[in-house]
Motif scaffolding. Structure first.
Motif, mmCIF file in Angstrom:
data_model
loop_
_atom_site.group_PDB
_atom_site.id
_atom_site.type_symbol
_atom_site.label_atom_id
_atom_site.label_comp_id
_atom_site.label_asym_id
_atom_site.label_seq_id
_atom_site.Cartn_x
_atom_site.Cartn_y
_atom_site.Cartn_z
ATOM 1 N N UNK A 13 16.271 32.718 44.370
ATOM 2 C CA UNK A 13 16.231 31.260 44.233
ATOM 3 C C UNK A 13 17.577 30.817 43.691
ATOM 4 N N UNK A 14 18.078 29.712 44.203
ATOM 5 C CA UNK A 14 19.357 29.173 43.744
ATOM 6 C C UNK A 14 19.280 27.655 43.703
ATOM 7 N N UNK A 15 19.746 27.090 42.596
ATOM 8 C CA UNK A 15 19.700 25.628 42.445
ATOM 9 C C UNK A 15 21.008 25.095 41.882
ATOM 10 N N UNK A 16 21.414 23.967 42.435
ATOM 11 C CA UNK A 16 22.542 23.200 41.916
ATOM 12 C C UNK A 16 22.228 21.737 42.203
ATOM 13 N N UNK A 17 21.888 21.008 41.144
ATOM 14 C CA UNK A 17 21.440 19.624 41.271
ATOM 15 C C UNK A 17 20.152 19.573 42.110
ATOM 16 N N UNK A 18 19.116 20.251 41.619
ATOM 17 C CA UNK A 18 17.841 20.276 42.322
ATOM 18 C C UNK A 18 16.975 21.430 41.839
ATOM 19 N N UNK A 19 16.045 21.866 42.693
ATOM 20 C CA UNK A 19 15.124 22.932 42.288
ATOM 21 C C UNK A 19 14.746 23.793 43.493
ATOM 22 N N UNK A 20 14.326 25.005 43.175
ATOM 23 C CA UNK A 20 13.813 25.938 44.179
ATOM 24 C C UNK A 20 12.678 26.713 43.518
ATOM 25 N N UNK A 21 11.463 26.461 43.978
ATOM 26 C CA UNK A 21 10.271 26.997 43.309
ATOM 27 C C UNK A 21 9.479 27.893 44.260
ATOM 28 N N UNK A 22 9.492 29.199 43.963
ATOM 29 C CA UNK A 22 8.655 30.141 44.704
ATOM 30 C C UNK A 22 7.833 30.958 43.721
ATOM 31 N N UNK A 23 7.361 30.309 42.654
ATOM 32 C CA UNK A 23 6.583 31.028 41.659
ATOM 33 C C UNK A 23 5.199 31.408 42.190
ATOM 34 N N UNK A 24 4.806 30.794 43.292
ATOM 35 C CA UNK A 24 3.549 31.176 43.923
ATOM 36 C C UNK A 24 3.695 32.449 44.753
#
Length: 265
Positions: A208-219
């Motif tokens: 996961x990589x974020x820059x000014x935002x989000x990336x959610x794969x916790x599921x």
């Protein structure tokens, strides 16, 4: 033989046996790894500023988790699914303007075909996650199959699969990506032929990589065999194969009793 020496020898032998039982089936290259990083001062790319990095886990580890919340936020988890012992991976990142976060989850598991016959193995994958924000944000996952029962432990997917284990790789790795969207599912599958008694590794990584935002794969990145019967995983709960202390004591007493009988004869 002296009774005390007999008991000591018996106890030492049992400890050696229990130690061997504890590591039985654990193959080189199996383990879990999780790493996170955060950075500040990233206008278009990150320059010198406050950077944080953490990594956890390693070879023979059944779980690993890492989390950072300095400026941006990142967390990663690596483990194995109960029952199938396939890699279980979770990552999540979020970062505000001019900040960056990264998370990596990596697992390797070895299996042996004990079904009694040659067969074709199918592995189904699904990358599920949400990605958003005005900057650069993404989720990705890669899975590779490597033949054999020996594989060098190196918690970097590309290096391990393409360099260290190139001659063991079965076909091309499967790669999935999510660049935007809510509750996105990206399914994939792969299959390969396996002889009776043959071993193979499942190598999996998620990022996961974020820059000014989000990336959610916790599921999680989910994986399942089409038919996992007869597949013996290497890294199973070690405690199940180690005798309890009480059992060890009873075995020592029994051996000591046998030694006394021999001395009386």
């Amino acid at each position: 033989m002296n009774i005390n020496k007999s008991i000591t020898l018996a106890f030492g032998t049992l400890l050696a046996l229990s130690a061997n039982m504890a590591v039985a089936g654990v193959i080189t290259g199996v383990g879990s790894y999780a790493a996170t990083s955060t950075s500040s001062n990233c206008p278009s790319y990150c320059t010198s500023g406050d950077d944080y990095y953490e990594s956890m886990g390693g070879e023979y580890q059944s779980t690993a988790q890492s989390e950072l919340s300095n400026y941006a936020a990142a967390k990663a988890f690596s483990g194995f699914v109960d029952g199938s012992y396939l890699p279980l991976l979770r990552v999540e990142t979020s970062a505000a303007y001019r900040q960056r976060a990264g998370a990596t989850a990596f697992s390797v598991q070895n299996y042996t075909n004990t079904s009694g016959s040659d067969r074709t193995i199918g592995l189904n994958l699904n990358l599920h996650g949400s990605v958003g924000g005005s900057g650069s944000n993404s989720l990705s996952a890669s899975v590779a199959i490597m033949r054999g029962s020996l594989l060098e432990w190196y918690p970097d997917f590309a290096t391990l699969v393409y360099e260290f284990g190139g001659g063991l790789r079965v076909g091309d790795p499967t790669n999935t990506y999510i660049s935007s969207g809510q509750d996105v599912n990206v399914p994939a599958s792969l299959s390969f032929d396996l002889e009776e008694g043959e071993s193979f590794f499942v190598v999996a990584a998620m990022y996961a990589s974020s820059k000014d935002g989000y990336a959610d794969a916790w599921n999680t990145l989910s994986m399942s065999f089409s038919d996992g019967s007869g597949l013996q995983a290497a890294l199973q709960p070690i405690a199940q194969s180690v005798p309890e202390p009480a059992s060890l004591a009873l075995m020592v007493i029994a051996l000591a009793g046998l030694s006394r009988k021999k001395l009386r004869r």
